[in-house]
Design a protein around this motif. Sequence first.
Motif, PDB file in Angstrom:
ATOM      1  N   GLY A 102       0.757  -1.109  -0.062  1.00  0.00           N
ATOM      2  CA  GLY A 102       0.080  -0.089   0.099  1.00  0.00           C
ATOM      3  C   GLY A 102       0.796   1.415  -0.034  1.00  0.00           C
ATOM      4  N   ASP A 103       0.447   2.123  -0.474  1.00  0.00           N
ATOM      5  CA  ASP A 103       1.218   3.611  -0.587  1.00  0.00           C
ATOM      6  C   ASP A 103      -0.006   4.582  -1.177  1.00  0.00           C
ATOM      7  OD1 ASP A 103       4.522   4.120  -2.116  1.00  0.00           O
ATOM      8  OD2 ASP A 103       3.334   5.098  -0.646  1.00  0.00           O
ATOM      9  N   LEU A 104       0.813   5.815  -1.310  1.00  0.00           N
ATOM     10  CA  LEU A 104       0.082   7.017  -1.881  1.00  0.00           C
ATOM     11  C   LEU A 104       0.429   7.221  -3.200  1.00  0.00           C
ATOM     12  CD1 LEU A 104      -1.296   9.821  -1.564  1.00  0.00           C
ATOM     13  CD2 LEU A 104       0.824  10.942  -1.063  1.00  0.00           C
ATOM     14  N   VAL A 105      -0.443   6.987  -4.367  1.00  0.00           N
ATOM     15  CA  VAL A 105      -0.151   6.901  -5.736  1.00  0.00           C
ATOM     16  C   VAL A 105      -1.244   8.170  -6.310  1.00  0.00           C
ATOM     17  CG1 VAL A 105      -1.846   5.148  -5.997  1.00  0.00           C
ATOM     18  CG2 VAL A 105      -0.002   5.684  -7.556  1.00  0.00           C
ATOM     19  N   GLN A 106      -0.766   8.759  -7.236  1.00  0.00           N
ATOM     20  CA  GLN A 106      -1.513   9.724  -8.014  1.00  0.00           C
ATOM     21  C   GLN A 106      -2.618   8.951  -9.017  1.00  0.00           C
ATOM     22  OE1 GLN A 106       1.167  12.242 -10.394  1.00  0.00           O
ATOM     23  NE2 GLN A 106       1.481  13.489  -8.831  1.00  0.00           N
ATOM     24  N   PRO A 107      -3.587   9.775  -9.265  1.00  0.00           N
ATOM     25  CA  PRO A 107      -4.638   8.954  -9.974  1.00  0.00           C
ATOM     26  C   PRO A 107      -4.075   8.505 -11.460  1.00  0.00           C
ATOM     27  CG  PRO A 107      -5.545  10.929  -9.063  1.00  0.00           C
ATOM     28  CD  PRO A 107      -4.115  10.896  -8.675  1.00  0.00           C
ATOM     29  N   GLY A 108      -4.307   7.354 -11.978  1.00  0.00           N
ATOM     30  CA  GLY A 108      -3.721   7.013 -13.082  1.00  0.00           C
ATOM     31  C   GLY A 108      -2.920   5.947 -12.916  1.00  0.00           C
ATOM     32  N   GLY A 109      -2.260   6.122 -11.576  1.00  0.00           N
ATOM     33  CA  GLY A 109      -1.021   5.078 -11.266  1.00  0.00           C
ATOM     34  C   GLY A 109      -1.400   3.894 -10.919  1.00  0.00           C
ATOM     35  N   SER A 110      -0.251   2.964 -10.700  1.00  0.00           N
ATOM     36  CA  SER A 110      -0.520   1.486 -10.509  1.00  0.00           C
ATOM     37  C   SER A 110       0.324   1.456  -8.988  1.00  0.00           C
ATOM     38  CB  SER A 110       0.299   0.758 -11.546  1.00  0.00           C
ATOM     39  OG  SER A 110      -0.282   1.064 -12.920  1.00  0.00           O
TER      40      SER A 110
END
Length: 121
Positions: free
Chosen positions: A9-17
């Motif tokens: 789990g992590d912080l990711v930008q929209p569109g990321g994986s």
Amino acid sequence: QVQLVESGGDLVQPGGSLRLSCATAGLRFISSDMAWYRQAPGKLRELVATITTDGKTDYTDVVQGRFAISRDNIKRTVYLQMNSLKPEDTAVYFCNAKGPQYGSSNIRDYWGQGTQVTVSS
């Protein structure tokens, strides 16, 4: 003692994986159906994806085509590949196993502690 430990789990930008992993111990993994659930703040826990002992998969409609569940019976680990992530995918993701522990034939539900996925710009 059965243990399920999620990671990835992590912080990711929209569109990321992201790829989540769930490592198991004490579980007769090859005899267990596995699943990923998620729970967003203020919402009920919901089923995301399932994979049976023979590898059949199923997904909730909102992740169909974006997420992929898989399993490695040698590593006794289940994965969730998440692509094209959206802010509404933000949740704590939980691993679930339905199967017997070593030394038993009883089918039980087991849960991990969860891993936080946050999709935000």
